[in-house]
Design an enzyme around this catalytic site. Structure first.
Site: not given
Ligand code: NAD
Ligand code: GLY
Length: 361
Positions: A118, A140, A182, A224, A234, A238, A242, A245, A249, A262
């Site tokens: 956990r 993330k 990026e 960032k 987000e 935030r 993206n 993206h 993606h 990527h």
């Protein structure tokens, strides 16, 4: 060495940026006291940098978990190998995970840290430009699913990010350019001055000028860190990170995470998002063409790879995490340096952008 901070109250942490940091025991040692240590890396990075990190952590007799290399291995099955190794070595909750590698390792090791018993602490030691300017900062973590990119994951902040800029010396050119995608993103979404700096200094980045690279890394991390500090999970702002993206993606999913990097998919996605912003009359023609020129100057793609058609791209885009109540929200530009997240665009205009950027209709 330069130090920035991600300000998140009791979960705040430093980002250290500099040359020779992998050998700096004083940076890691305070985090490792009284702990088991597990270094998670991959079979490409291990021969290059594992020895340095191992020697800094030697007193803690670190466990080493070496994973296969590649975006296609960013899966739950491969994360389970980290759990297997930690359990077999009877690692307890005081274990510190060190994520040594690019964004794939950082995302998987961070996710394993979020889940193991956990939650155990972890440190990001990014070794690609992309990971140094983006994925190692902000918490993330996660893995891909065959039906969608980064669909399984957790927000889980590291204890520190240690960026040794010397590691970029061994990075292949193609990976360096993917990281530059990026970097360009920050100029587009919130830092017009940085975009102008990039227009002038991109050749220095491509030539691996260390001063220019350090400047770009620090600037990117600062951007960032500011966004993450304002909106860690987000709920709003935030999402601008993206930019490009949703298109990118979809390209990665369509190509099964194999053919394009990527950053390359994101470059094409940013060109598409800029094109849509222009078609909507938000972004001026000259700014749209400056964006495309910079992407091309970085020798990055500005449209989708062969083999993807309109319908496939559109369907995959609709799998995006930014879909809300059936509406696909996109990050678009009002101008260079100002992004908005919106579902308020006519769907046929999106179709026009897609049609102009795929190679088969
Ligand atoms: P990557 O981790 O696959 O690394 C690229 C390649 O470079 C790999 O082959 C790797 O083994 C190799 N490599 C790493 N460091 C090296 C070095 N110093 N010298 C030589 N080779 C080296 O890819 P990436 O571009 O670093 O990261 C992409 C991943 O990051 C994607 O999965 C993407 O989804 C994720 N990402 C996450 C976030 C986030 O916020 N968590 C943000 C952006 C991207
Ligand atoms: N790379 C997107 C984010 O960190 O939010």
């Amino acid at each position: 060495m330069r130090t920035l901070r991600v300000e998140l109250g009791e979960r705040s942490y430093p980002i250290r940026i500099g040359s020779g940091l992998l050998s700096r025991a004083d940076l890691l040692a305070p985090h490792l006291e009284q702990r088991r240590v597990a270094i998670v890396t991959n079979e490409t990075v291990a021969p290059l940098y594992l020895a340095q990190v191992r020697s800094v952590a030697a007193a803690r007799q670190p466990l080493e978990v070496i994973l296969p290399d590649g975006e296609q291995y960013k899966t739950l099955e491969v994360v389970a190998r980290i759990f297997d190794a930690l359990l077999q070595a009877r690692c307890d909750r005081r274990t510190m995970i060190l994520a040594l590698g690019g964004g794939v390792i950082g995302d998987m090791a961070g996710f394993a840290a979020a889940c193991y018993q956990r939650g155990v602490p972890f440190i990001q030691i990014p070794t690609t430009l992309l990971a140094q300017v983006d994925s190692s900062v902000g918490g993330k973590t996660g893995v891909n699913h065959p039906l969608g990119k980064n669909m399984i994951g957790a927000f889980y902040q590291p204890q520190a990010v240690i960026i040794d800029t010397d590691t970029l010396r061994t990075l292949p050119d193609r990976e360096l350019k993917a990281g530059i995608a990026e970097v360009i993103k920050y100029g587009l979404i919130r830092d017009a001055e940085f975009f102008v700096w990039l227009e002038k200094n991109l050749p220095r980045l491509l030539a691996r000028d260390s001063e220019a690279l350090s400047y770009a890394i620090e600037h990117s991390c600062r951007n960032k860190a500011e966004v993450v500090a304002k909106d860690e999970r987000e709920s709003g702002l935030r999402a601008v990170l993206n930019f490009g993206h949703t298109f990118g993606h979809a390209i990665e999913t369509a190509t099964e995470y194999r053919s394009w990097l990527h950053g390359e998919a994101i470059a094409a996605g940013m060109a598409m998002a800029a094109d849509l912003s222009r078609r909507l009359g938000w972004l001026a023609e000259d700014e749209a063409s400056r964006i495309r020129s910079l992407i091309k100057m970085a020798q990055l793609p500005d449209r989708a790879p062969p083999g993807i058609d309109n319908e496939q791209l559109r369907t995959l885009m609709e799998m995006d995490k930014k879909v809300e109540s059936g509406r696909l929200r996109l990050v678009l530009l009002k101008r260079i340096g100002e992004a908005v997240v919106t579902a308020d665009y006519p769907s046929p205009v999106l179709d026009q952008t897609i049609a102009a950027h795929v190679r088969i209709q």
